[in-house]
Scaffold this motif. Structure first.
Motif, mmCIF file in Angstrom:
data_model
loop_
_atom_site.group_PDB
_atom_site.id
_atom_site.type_symbol
_atom_site.label_atom_id
_atom_site.label_comp_id
_atom_site.label_asym_id
_atom_site.label_seq_id
_atom_site.Cartn_x
_atom_site.Cartn_y
_atom_site.Cartn_z
ATOM 1 N N ASP A 99 5.988 -5.689 -1.098
ATOM 2 C CA ASP A 99 5.432 -4.674 -2.004
ATOM 3 C C ASP A 99 5.979 -3.276 -1.713
ATOM 4 N N ASP A 100 6.021 -2.911 -0.413
ATOM 5 C CA ASP A 100 6.559 -1.591 -0.048
ATOM 6 C C ASP A 100 7.996 -1.440 -0.525
ATOM 7 N N THR A 101 8.769 -2.489 -0.300
ATOM 8 C CA THR A 101 10.189 -2.433 -0.646
ATOM 9 C C THR A 101 10.364 -2.291 -2.154
ATOM 10 N N ALA A 102 9.556 -3.033 -2.916
ATOM 11 C CA ALA A 102 9.618 -2.933 -4.379
ATOM 12 C C ALA A 102 9.333 -1.492 -4.809
ATOM 13 N N GLY A 103 8.386 -0.834 -4.119
ATOM 14 C CA GLY A 103 8.054 0.561 -4.428
ATOM 15 C C GLY A 103 9.221 1.498 -4.151
ATOM 16 N N ILE A 104 9.903 1.265 -3.011
ATOM 17 C CA ILE A 104 11.046 2.118 -2.642
ATOM 18 C C ILE A 104 12.204 1.904 -3.629
ATOM 19 N N VAL A 105 12.470 0.633 -3.959
ATOM 20 C CA VAL A 105 13.553 0.314 -4.907
ATOM 21 C C VAL A 105 13.258 0.939 -6.268
ATOM 22 N N ALA A 106 11.985 0.913 -6.677
ATOM 23 C CA ALA A 106 11.603 1.501 -7.970
ATOM 24 C C ALA A 106 11.928 3.003 -7.995
ATOM 25 N N VAL A 107 11.659 3.695 -6.888
ATOM 26 C CA VAL A 107 11.968 5.132 -6.805
ATOM 27 C C VAL A 107 13.487 5.338 -6.917
ATOM 28 N N LEU A 108 14.257 4.535 -6.168
ATOM 29 C CA LEU A 108 15.719 4.688 -6.193
ATOM 30 C C LEU A 108 16.274 4.429 -7.603
ATOM 31 N N LYS A 109 15.736 3.397 -8.270
ATOM 32 C CA LYS A 109 16.252 3.062 -9.615
ATOM 33 C C LYS A 109 15.871 4.130 -10.637
ATOM 34 N N ARG A 110 14.686 4.728 -10.448
ATOM 35 C CA ARG A 110 14.268 5.795 -11.364
ATOM 36 C C ARG A 110 15.164 7.022 -11.167
ATOM 37 N N ARG A 111 15.438 7.360 -9.905
ATOM 38 C CA ARG A 111 16.230 8.566 -9.623
ATOM 39 C C ARG A 111 17.725 8.354 -9.853
ATOM 40 N N PHE A 112 18.190 7.124 -9.574
ATOM 41 C CA PHE A 112 19.633 6.829 -9.679
ATOM 42 C C PHE A 112 19.834 5.548 -10.496
ATOM 43 N N PRO A 113 19.780 5.671 -11.814
ATOM 44 C CA PRO A 113 19.841 4.471 -12.668
ATOM 45 C C PRO A 113 21.088 3.617 -12.442
ATOM 46 N N ALA A 114 22.158 4.220 -11.924
ATOM 47 C CA ALA A 114 23.406 3.451 -11.745
ATOM 48 C C ALA A 114 23.463 2.718 -10.401
ATOM 49 N N ILE A 115 22.406 2.856 -9.573
ATOM 50 C CA ILE A 115 22.446 2.228 -8.237
ATOM 51 C C ILE A 115 22.573 0.704 -8.352
ATOM 52 N N VAL A 116 23.358 0.133 -7.451
ATOM 53 C CA VAL A 116 23.605 -1.312 -7.471
ATOM 54 C C VAL A 116 22.828 -1.948 -6.318
ATOM 55 N N GLY A 117 22.154 -3.065 -6.603
ATOM 56 C CA GLY A 117 21.406 -3.766 -5.556
ATOM 57 C C GLY A 117 22.070 -5.085 -5.213
ATOM 58 N N PRO A 118 21.499 -5.817 -4.258
ATOM 59 C CA PRO A 118 22.062 -7.120 -3.888
ATOM 60 C C PRO A 118 21.954 -8.114 -5.054
ATOM 61 N N HIS A 119 22.858 -9.113 -5.077
ATOM 62 C CA HIS A 119 22.812 -10.152 -6.125
ATOM 63 C C HIS A 119 21.440 -10.820 -6.116
ATOM 64 N N LYS A 120 20.956 -11.077 -4.909
ATOM 65 C CA LYS A 120 19.670 -11.760 -4.761
ATOM 66 C C LYS A 120 18.911 -10.957 -3.718
ATOM 67 N N GLU A 121 17.599 -10.879 -3.881
ATOM 68 C CA GLU A 121 16.754 -10.112 -2.952
ATOM 69 C C GLU A 121 17.152 -10.352 -1.488
ATOM 70 N N ASP A 122 17.211 -9.265 -0.692
ATOM 71 C CA ASP A 122 17.563 -9.400 0.730
ATOM 72 C C ASP A 122 16.390 -9.846 1.595
ATOM 73 N N ILE A 123 15.153 -9.491 1.189
ATOM 74 C CA ILE A 123 14.000 -9.903 2.004
ATOM 75 C C ILE A 123 13.998 -11.423 2.010
ATOM 76 N N CYS A 124 13.917 -12.020 3.207
ATOM 77 C CA CYS A 124 14.176 -13.453 3.268
ATOM 78 C C CYS A 124 12.988 -14.254 2.748
ATOM 79 N N TYR A 125 13.268 -15.504 2.391
ATOM 80 C CA TYR A 125 12.261 -16.409 1.824
ATOM 81 C C TYR A 125 11.041 -16.519 2.755
#
Length: 328
Positions: A186-212
């Motif tokens: 949940d925390d990570t989703a919140g941080i990623v949401a901030v980054l995507k809002r501020r930097f719409p062109a940011i690229v993330g991993p193909h698949k979530e990095d937090i492990c299964y």
């Protein structure tokens, strides 16, 4: 049921309902890392040197020490030797295998394949000319390993949503992020949401990095947290995924969650007025320690156990080739 006498005879012990979270305990990466040390000891004899705790669990480390593993923080603590030197499941900076090679040490890498995936991702994104933001916790060996895949200054650590708000990008069109594998989902989703809002062109991993395993253990805790008065997490104080389970339990509505290493650490005063407790274990905690906790509860309470399963894990990772071949 009110006690008939001061002694807790079996019939007068207070009732305690235990919700046992599943999945819990060892993940495939931890399992593999421990197996690597055990196979190396069986094949090459002792000592087998291990850089850093192979996994964050004192009980596991002590049991491997008893079998002949020697734990060091840095390679320069290892004498000239032909014996294996194992890198921990958390991964290491590139400089470590290079140093091992320059000394002709026989190195075996027990880095979890899912951490290795983050290393490859960070290297690929860096090769595309992107500035890498690593979401993680300062000082954690996994963060040091991932940062150490790239040249100094290529990675910026983002620990919180506030860090994500404050980060100033030189070129917002050339940003990418990767994450530590053991974070709060949940925390990570919140941080990623901030980054995507501020930097719409940011690229993330193909698949979530937090492990299964991190994701599954947090989901299992969420399923029991609202139904119990106390959640007990078996794990180590330096284990990131175990600390996250305590936070997740409290946020998901449990009045109190505690991290303990062994049954001896159980905070009995916290059981006052509690009729149901949840029990789980971090990804580096062996099931033996969970059994020990349940046994300690049975000494004091009339225990009924219900396992709450939110996922079934069938993942296993191969050990390195050097350990699969029979000894010459």
């Amino acid at each position: 049921m009110p006690p008939h006498s001061a002694e807790h005879s079996p019939s007068t012990r207070p009732a305690l309902n235990v919700l046992l979270a599943a999945p819990r305990g060892f993940c495939a990466g931890v399992d593999r890392a421990i197996q690597i040390v055990e196979l190396a000891l069986a094949k090459f004899g002792s000592p087998v040197y291990v850089r850093h705790e192979i996994v964050h669990n004192r009980y596991v480390v002590e049991s491997l020490k008893a079998k002949g593993a020697v734990f060091v923080e840095e390679l320069d603590e290892i004498p000239e030797t032909d014996q294996p030197v194992i890198f921990s499941a958390h991964g290491v900076p590139k400089s470590v295998p290079q140093a091992a090679k320059s000394r002709n040490l026989f190195a075996i890498d027990a880095t979890c394949p899912l951490v290795f995936k983050v290393h490859m991702e960070a290297s690929r994104l860096h090769a595309e000319g992107r500035k890498i933001l690593l979401i993680g916790h300062a000082g954690h060996p996994e963060v040091e390993g991932t940062t150490g895949q790239l040249p100094a200054g290529a990675v910026t650590l983002i620990q919180t949503a506030a860090d994500a708000e404050a980060f100033a990008a030189e070129d917002p069109s050339r940003l990418a992020y990767v994450t530590q594998t053991t974070l709060s989902v949940d925390d990570t989703a919140g941080i990623v949401a901030v980054l995507k809002r501020r930097f719409p062109a940011i690229v993330g991993p193909h698949k979530e990095d937090i492990c299964y395993a991190t994701t599954n253990r947090q989901a299992a805790v969420k399923a029991i947290a609202g139904k119990v008065g106390l959640v007990i997490v078996v794990g180590a104080p330096n284990s990131s995924n175990s600390l996250r389970l305590v936070e997740v339990a409290e946020r998901a509505g449990c009045p109190k969650a505690v991290l303990i290493q062994r049954a001896a650490d159980l905070p009995w005063d916290a059981f006052e007025g509690v009729s149901a407790v949840g029990v789980t274990a971090g990804a580096s905690a062996p099931e033996t320690l969970v059994d020990e906790v349940l046994e300690a509860l049975r000494q004091r309470f009339e225990v009924s156990i219900e396992q709450v399963t939110t996922a079934n894990e069938r993942i296993a990772f191969n050990v390195p080739r050097e350990l699969r071949e029979p000894a010459a």
